[in-house]
Design an enzyme around this catalytic site. Structure first.
Site, short mmCIF file in Angstrom:
data_model
loop_
_atom_site.label_atom_id
_atom_site.label_comp_id
_atom_site.label_asym_id
_atom_site.label_seq_id
_atom_site.Cartn_x
_atom_site.Cartn_y
_atom_site.Cartn_z
N ASP A 116 -27.93 -13.06 -42.92
CA ASP A 116 -28.16 -13.76 -44.18
C ASP A 116 -28.23 -12.83 -45.39
O ASP A 116 -28.42 -13.31 -46.51
CB ASP A 116 -29.47 -14.55 -44.10
CG ASP A 116 -30.68 -13.63 -44.04
OD1 ASP A 116 -30.75 -12.81 -43.10
OD2 ASP A 116 -31.55 -13.71 -44.93
N ASP B 95 -28.65 -11.12 -36.83
CA ASP B 95 -29.90 -10.76 -37.50
C ASP B 95 -30.96 -11.78 -37.06
O ASP B 95 -30.63 -12.83 -36.50
CB ASP B 95 -29.68 -10.81 -39.01
CG ASP B 95 -30.94 -10.55 -39.79
OD1 ASP B 95 -31.60 -9.53 -39.54
OD2 ASP B 95 -31.27 -11.38 -40.66
N ASP C 193 -34.70 -12.50 -38.93
CA ASP C 193 -35.39 -13.17 -40.02
C ASP C 193 -34.40 -13.70 -41.05
O ASP C 193 -33.62 -12.95 -41.62
CB ASP C 193 -36.37 -12.21 -40.71
CG ASP C 193 -37.46 -11.72 -39.77
OD1 ASP C 193 -38.14 -12.57 -39.18
OD2 ASP C 193 -37.61 -10.49 -39.61
#
Length: 218
Positions: free
Chosen positions: A167, A9, A11
């Site tokens: 995250d 991922d 961001d």
């Protein structure tokens, strides 16, 4: 665990982009005579693509207004993509270590693909990635497994040969649905409970590369 490819991922995983995203959100809100949002509130809106972020920031389901806001958000974000955004500590070194050990990298974000490519390019790590895709690259975005499954096809590898690091719950659910080992990145924007179902949890970017290369938790 034999890993041939690592999916990341962006961001909240590789890039701390919260301040730039908040600036883009608040520019959009100001242009539509809406009050600004604090950083902590914008943080909660990130993870399911720009359309969802703008809709929730505007607190509106009026698609005409949302599309107005989305255009202004994307235009501003494109022009200010790395005003404040930075790689997380150790991210570049972790990625380079994986590449040096023969691991192919893919960036799978819910951010618009053009913006994903732009931010990776501006931060100088785009050449490390074999695949870069965003929330508009396929018919569905994370937590759907579709972007991961399409990336597996493109790289001609099986799910058991890949790892997904992210995250948020979107990353973990997408990985699990695709049959891919998952690593929850504890420093990002997702709440701790979002990472409970991850196969591994990491406290730093170096932990992620260590898990991938050794198959062991830090």
């Amino acid at each position: 665990m034999t890993v041939r490819s690592a999916f990341f991922d962006l961001d909240g995983t590789l890039v701390d982009s919260l301040a730039d995203l908040a600036d883009a959100v608040n520019h959009m809100l100001s242009s539509l005579d809406r009050p600004a949002l604090p950083l902590a509130e914008v943080r909660l809106l990130i993870g399911k693509g720009a359309h969802n972020l703008v809709r929730r920031a505007l607190k509106s389901d009026d698609e005409h207004i949302v599309q107005q806001g989305l255009a202004r958000f994307l235009e501003y974000n494109h022009g200010h993509i790395v005003d404040k955004s930075r790689l997380y500590p150790g991210a570049r070194e972790a990625l380079e270590s994986l590449v040096d050990n023969g691991i192919t990298l893919a960036a799978i974000s819910n951010k618009n693909e053009a913006l994903s490519r732009l931010i990776l390019g501006e931060l100088g790590i785009a050449p490390l990635f074999e695949v870069i895709c965003g929330g508009n690259s396929f018919a569905e975005m994370k937590p759907s497994p579709l972007p991961l499954l399409k990336t597996l096809e493109r790289l001609d590898i099986s799910a058991t040969e890949a790892v997904m690091a992210g995250d948020s719950i979107n990353d973990i659910q997408a990985g699990r649905r695709a049959g891919i080992t998952t690593i929850g990145c504890c420093w990002g924007y997702g709440a701790p409970e979002e990472l409970r179902q991850a196969d591994y949890r990491a406290d730093s970017c170096s932990d992620v590369s260590r898990i991938i290369l050794t198959g062991k938790s830090p």
